[in-house]
Design an enzyme around this catalytic site. Structure first.
Site, PDB file in Angstrom:
ATOM      1  N   THR A 187       0.848  -1.305  -0.053  1.00  0.00           N
ATOM      2  CA  THR A 187      -0.093  -0.043   0.154  1.00  0.00           C
ATOM      3  C   THR A 187       0.934   1.235  -0.138  1.00  0.00           C
ATOM      4  O   THR A 187       1.862   1.388   0.440  1.00  0.00           O
ATOM      5  CB  THR A 187      -0.942  -0.092   1.281  1.00  0.00           C
ATOM      6  OG1 THR A 187      -1.530   1.389   1.376  1.00  0.00           O
ATOM      7  CG2 THR A 187      -0.134  -0.334   2.650  1.00  0.00           C
ATOM      8  N   SER A 191      -1.148   3.243  10.547  1.00  0.00           N
ATOM      9  CA  SER A 191      -2.244   2.426  11.180  1.00  0.00           C
ATOM     10  C   SER A 191      -1.710   0.926  11.436  1.00  0.00           C
ATOM     11  O   SER A 191      -0.650   0.669  10.656  1.00  0.00           O
ATOM     12  CB  SER A 191      -3.455   2.269  10.352  1.00  0.00           C
ATOM     13  OG  SER A 191      -3.381   1.402   9.368  1.00  0.00           O
ATOM     14  N   TYR A 193      -2.914  -1.587  10.465  1.00  0.00           N
ATOM     15  CA  TYR A 193      -2.884  -2.399   8.945  1.00  0.00           C
ATOM     16  C   TYR A 193      -1.851  -1.960   8.128  1.00  0.00           C
ATOM     17  O   TYR A 193      -1.292  -2.821   7.542  1.00  0.00           O
ATOM     18  CB  TYR A 193      -4.220  -1.888   8.408  1.00  0.00           C
ATOM     19  CG  TYR A 193      -4.412  -2.095   6.825  1.00  0.00           C
ATOM     20  CD1 TYR A 193      -4.188  -3.402   6.224  1.00  0.00           C
ATOM     21  CD2 TYR A 193      -4.283  -0.809   6.028  1.00  0.00           C
ATOM     22  CE1 TYR A 193      -4.058  -3.022   4.896  1.00  0.00           C
ATOM     23  CE2 TYR A 193      -3.962  -0.795   4.733  1.00  0.00           C
ATOM     24  CZ  TYR A 193      -3.995  -2.156   4.146  1.00  0.00           C
ATOM     25  OH  TYR A 193      -3.680  -2.182   2.699  1.00  0.00           O
ATOM     26  N   HIS A 194      -1.548  -0.612   7.954  1.00  0.00           N
ATOM     27  CA  HIS A 194      -0.426  -0.022   6.970  1.00  0.00           C
ATOM     28  C   HIS A 194       0.646  -0.657   7.486  1.00  0.00           C
ATOM     29  O   HIS A 194       1.564  -0.920   6.865  1.00  0.00           O
ATOM     30  CB  HIS A 194      -0.380   1.211   6.744  1.00  0.00           C
ATOM     31  CG  HIS A 194      -1.719   1.767   6.131  1.00  0.00           C
ATOM     32  ND1 HIS A 194      -2.673   2.365   6.901  1.00  0.00           N
ATOM     33  CD2 HIS A 194      -1.875   1.996   4.952  1.00  0.00           C
ATOM     34  CE1 HIS A 194      -3.681   3.040   5.988  1.00  0.00           C
ATOM     35  NE2 HIS A 194      -3.180   2.657   4.669  1.00  0.00           N
ATOM     36  N   LYS A 235       1.608  -4.080   6.315  1.00  0.00           N
ATOM     37  CA  LYS A 235       2.130  -4.279   5.074  1.00  0.00           C
ATOM     38  C   LYS A 235       3.786  -4.015   4.945  1.00  0.00           C
ATOM     39  O   LYS A 235       4.526  -4.476   4.101  1.00  0.00           O
ATOM     40  CB  LYS A 235       1.364  -3.359   4.022  1.00  0.00           C
ATOM     41  CG  LYS A 235       0.120  -3.756   3.912  1.00  0.00           C
ATOM     42  CD  LYS A 235      -0.289  -4.340   2.610  1.00  0.00           C
ATOM     43  CE  LYS A 235      -1.940  -4.715   2.613  1.00  0.00           C
ATOM     44  NZ  LYS A 235      -2.192  -5.362   1.359  1.00  0.00           N
ATOM     45  N   ARG A 241      -9.079   9.865  12.586  1.00  0.00           N
ATOM     46  CA  ARG A 241      -7.556   9.427  12.425  1.00  0.00           C
ATOM     47  C   ARG A 241      -6.679  10.417  12.955  1.00  0.00           C
ATOM     48  O   ARG A 241      -6.827  11.522  12.976  1.00  0.00           O
ATOM     49  CB  ARG A 241      -7.309   8.862  11.016  1.00  0.00           C
ATOM     50  CG  ARG A 241      -8.406   8.093  10.388  1.00  0.00           C
ATOM     51  CD  ARG A 241      -8.089   7.698   8.957  1.00  0.00           C
ATOM     52  NE  ARG A 241      -9.103   6.955   8.469  1.00  0.00           N
ATOM     53  CZ  ARG A 241      -8.955   6.195   7.333  1.00  0.00           C
ATOM     54  NH1 ARG A 241      -7.707   5.986   6.813  1.00  0.00           N
ATOM     55  NH2 ARG A 241     -10.103   5.327   6.872  1.00  0.00           N
TER      56      ARG A 241
HETATM   57  N1  USQ Z   1     -11.517   9.788   4.536  1.00  0.00           N
HETATM   58  C1  USQ Z   1     -12.557  10.780   4.519  1.00  0.00           C
HETATM   59  N2  USQ Z   1     -13.826  10.450   4.392  1.00  0.00           N
HETATM   60  C2  USQ Z   1     -13.995   9.028   4.484  1.00  0.00           C
HETATM   61  C3  USQ Z   1     -13.187   8.239   4.510  1.00  0.00           C
HETATM   62  C4  USQ Z   1     -11.858   8.338   4.280  1.00  0.00           C
HETATM   63  O1  USQ Z   1     -12.113  12.120   4.296  1.00  0.00           O
HETATM   64  O2  USQ Z   1     -15.423   8.876   4.609  1.00  0.00           O
HETATM   65  C5  USQ Z   1      -9.911  10.083   4.219  1.00  0.00           C
HETATM   66  C6  USQ Z   1      -9.155   9.612   5.354  1.00  0.00           C
HETATM   67  O3  USQ Z   1      -9.228  10.432   6.659  1.00  0.00           O
HETATM   68  C7  USQ Z   1      -7.906   9.340   4.610  1.00  0.00           C
HETATM   69  C8  USQ Z   1      -8.407   9.314   3.128  1.00  0.00           C
HETATM   70  O4  USQ Z   1      -9.646   9.547   3.069  1.00  0.00           O
HETATM   71  O5  USQ Z   1      -7.188  10.713   4.747  1.00  0.00           O
HETATM   72  C9  USQ Z   1      -8.159   7.774   2.629  1.00  0.00           C
HETATM   73  O6  USQ Z   1      -8.868   7.058   3.579  1.00  0.00           O
HETATM   74  P1  USQ Z   1      -9.717   5.582   2.798  1.00  0.00           P
HETATM   75  O7  USQ Z   1     -10.213   4.906   4.042  1.00  0.00           O
HETATM   76  O8  USQ Z   1     -10.145   5.626   1.729  1.00  0.00           O
HETATM   77  O9  USQ Z   1      -8.086   4.648   2.744  1.00  0.00           O
HETATM   78  P2  USQ Z   1      -6.902   4.196   3.464  1.00  0.00           P
HETATM   79  O10 USQ Z   1      -7.553   3.878   5.108  1.00  0.00           O
HETATM   80  O11 USQ Z   1      -5.666   4.828   3.344  1.00  0.00           O
HETATM   81  O12 USQ Z   1      -7.134   2.546   2.889  1.00  0.00           O
HETATM   82  C10 USQ Z   1      -7.259   2.094   1.937  1.00  0.00           C
HETATM   83  C11 USQ Z   1      -7.504   0.944   1.452  1.00  0.00           C
HETATM   84  C12 USQ Z   1      -6.521   0.137   2.004  1.00  0.00           C
HETATM   85  C13 USQ Z   1      -5.190   0.653   1.090  1.00  0.00           C
HETATM   86  C14 USQ Z   1      -5.045   2.047   1.109  1.00  0.00           C
HETATM   87  C15 USQ Z   1      -4.193   2.669   0.232  1.00  0.00           C
HETATM   88  O13 USQ Z   1      -8.566   0.372   2.504  1.00  0.00           O
HETATM   89  O14 USQ Z   1      -6.475  -1.233   1.978  1.00  0.00           O
HETATM   90  O15 USQ Z   1      -3.833  -0.097   1.418  1.00  0.00           O
HETATM   91  O16 USQ Z   1      -6.362   2.714   0.718  1.00  0.00           O
HETATM   92  S1  USQ Z   1      -3.266   3.929   0.622  1.00  0.00           S
HETATM   93  O17 USQ Z   1      -4.356   4.957   1.201  1.00  0.00           O
HETATM   94  O18 USQ Z   1      -2.666   4.715  -0.315  1.00  0.00           O
HETATM   95  O19 USQ Z   1      -2.597   3.788   1.861  1.00  0.00           O
END
Ligand code: USQ
Length: 419
Positions: free
Chosen positions: A144, A179, A181-182, A185, A327
């Site tokens: 990720t 996190s 989770y992250h 990885k 978060r």
């Molecule tokens: N966010 C919002 N509103 C929401 C949900 C999330 O503003 O309703 C924000 C979060 O605070 C964060 C961003 O959007 O800053 C991304 O959150 P996310 O839940 O879309 O993504 P994340 O937790 O980072 O995880 C997701 C996948 C994970 C993958 C990752 C890629 O669930 O499996 O590894 O995206 S990355 O984000 O590039 O690490």
């Protein structure tokens, strides 16, 4: 090629299986259907109804004209993994079989331990089984972009040149995940690197951004068994997919904090295109390489405005709300990751996010009532502090002045706490 997909029943796994089979590859899959169970645990269900496994296997047989080899098993059981690799003899393994949610891993100690054990042990089992019975296979491992965190410098693809006390080396770029989770990885990446260096395995570690979307070309649009899931609960829904489900049921789009958080995003069809390119262009024996996989970088408030604009063209009237950020993450930051490797292999980004979002919204509108029945799961209450409490609404002016929104140096100077 003969390709094993670990996590074949998931959001990415099922479209990938259809795409690769349509290109003539032989596919075997392994899954224990845990994604379905986790979403169930959160009180949610996929916004788009998905077929059970026997129906999916029947669809595959009818459409591809051959059987899908399938192991109903857990990657954490070594014998299952070993036997599948020994009998199928894959040329490549795509490892999508991990628990993918940051909030789920941050709920409490049980969920953190489960996440790291599940993800790290599953990957270790694959690495040992490859060492013993599939040594020449190529492991395409889903990591990720979140492994890197949000450093105040540009992010290379895995490695960077560094000079320290007069000596130079090419070293792994620091991983500062945000996190449990992250972090799981990050641990995987270290284990995969070791297996390549010491046992001569070959692997592509994919630092993927946030995926959104519902369609890939290989899916038969008229057959519901072809569809992939789209989750929208606080744990398994990703930002853009959640915004789209909110838009179709008249819930405000939930931007966390100011929404200045930047991430790499890519449509589902680009994710499948990139994984295929990695498979078709394997690394040398003993090589560990890293691809940063995303289409472009966006901040999450801009994305909410995009969903709002596209929603209006479809007769929806989405509003945007800024919620207290559950978060501990920086909301205003530098974010400039490289992403050249896949482009050099021929990746052609979809680019047109608006068209993609219109497809997602059109696919969701028929399931409006199903989503509305589960609207409660949209509201986040899992905080990085460990507390479970619903998020308050922030006035937009106030949102830009929350501690997390202020630049890192300023926050450090004031000693502000997070989440
Ligand atoms: N966010 C919002 N509103 C929401 C949900 C999330 O503003 O309703 C924000 C979060 O605070 C964060 C961003 O959007 O800053 C991304 O959150 P996310 O839940 O879309 O993504 P994340 O937790 O980072 O995880 C997701 C996948 C994970 C993958 C990752 C890629 O669930 O499996 O590894 O995206 S990355 O984000 O590039 O690490």
């Amino acid at each position: 090629m003969r390709i094993v997909i670990a996590g074949i029943d998931g959001y990415l796994g099922w479209p990938l299986a259809q795409h690769l089979a349509s290109q003539g590859h032989e596919i075997a899959g392994i899954d224990r259907f845990l994604r379905r169970a986790w979403v169930d645990e959160m009180g949610g269900e996929s916004a788009i109804p998905v077929a059970g496994w026997s129906d999916r296997a029947g669809y595959f047989r009818e459409r591809m004209g051959r059987e899908l080899v399938f192991a109903d098993g857990d990657l954490c059981e070594y014998a299952v993994v070993h036997d599948l690799l020994a009998s199928f003899r894959p040329d490549a393994i795509v490892h999508l079989g991990e628990m993918p949610s940051a909030p789920y891993s941050m709920m409490d100690v049980q969920h953190a331990v489960f996440t790291q054990r599940n993800n790290v042990v599953g990957t270790l089992n694959l690495l040992f089984a490859m060492r013993d019975v599939a040594h020449e296979a190529h492991l395409v491992k889903l990591g990720t972009m979140g492994e890197y965190g949000t450093p105040n410098v540009d992010i290379p693809e895995g490695f960077f040149e560094i000079e320290y006390r007069g000596r130079k080396d090419r070293l792994p770029f620091p991983r500062q995940a945000n996190s449990m989770y992250h972090l799981s990885k990050v641990h995987d990446s270290a284990n995969v690197t070791f297996a390549c260096r010491v046992w001569g395995l070959r692997s592509t570690d994919i630092m993927q951004g946030v995926v959104y979307g519902t369609r890939v070309a290989a899916m038969d649009p008229s057959d519901p068994r072809a569809r992939t899931r789209l989750d929208f609960d606080q744990c398994f829904g990703t930002a853009l997919n959640r915004y789209c489900t909110q838009a179709v049921i008249g819930e405000p789009l939930s931007v966390y904090g100011t929404g200045g958080q930047k991430r790499g995003f890519l449509p589902l069809r680009d994710s499948i295109q990139c994984l295929t390119l990695a498979l078709e262009n394997p690394p040398e024996r003993g090589e560990y390489r890293v691809f940063n996989q995303f289409e472009d970088v966006y901040d999450v408030a801009t994305l909410a405005r995009k969903v709002q604009a596209v929603g209006r063209t479809l007769g929806l009237d989405p509003q945007i709300v800024h919620l207290e950020n559950p978060r501990a993450e920086i909301e205003h930051h530098h974010y400039k990751p490289d992403h050249e490797h896949l482009l050099n292999l021929g990746y052609r980004p979809t680019r047109d996010m608006e068209t993609e979002l219109a497809d997602v919204l059109s696919d969701l509108i028929p399931h409006r009532e199903r989503i509305a029945r589960h609207r409660a799961v949209l509201a986040p209450d899992i905080r990085w502090s460990g507390e479970r409490r619903r998020m308050g609404t922030l006035p937009v002016e106030e949102a830009s002045n929350t501690p997390a929104a202020r630049p890192r140096a300023q926050r450090a100077a004031s000693g502000a706490s997070r989440a």
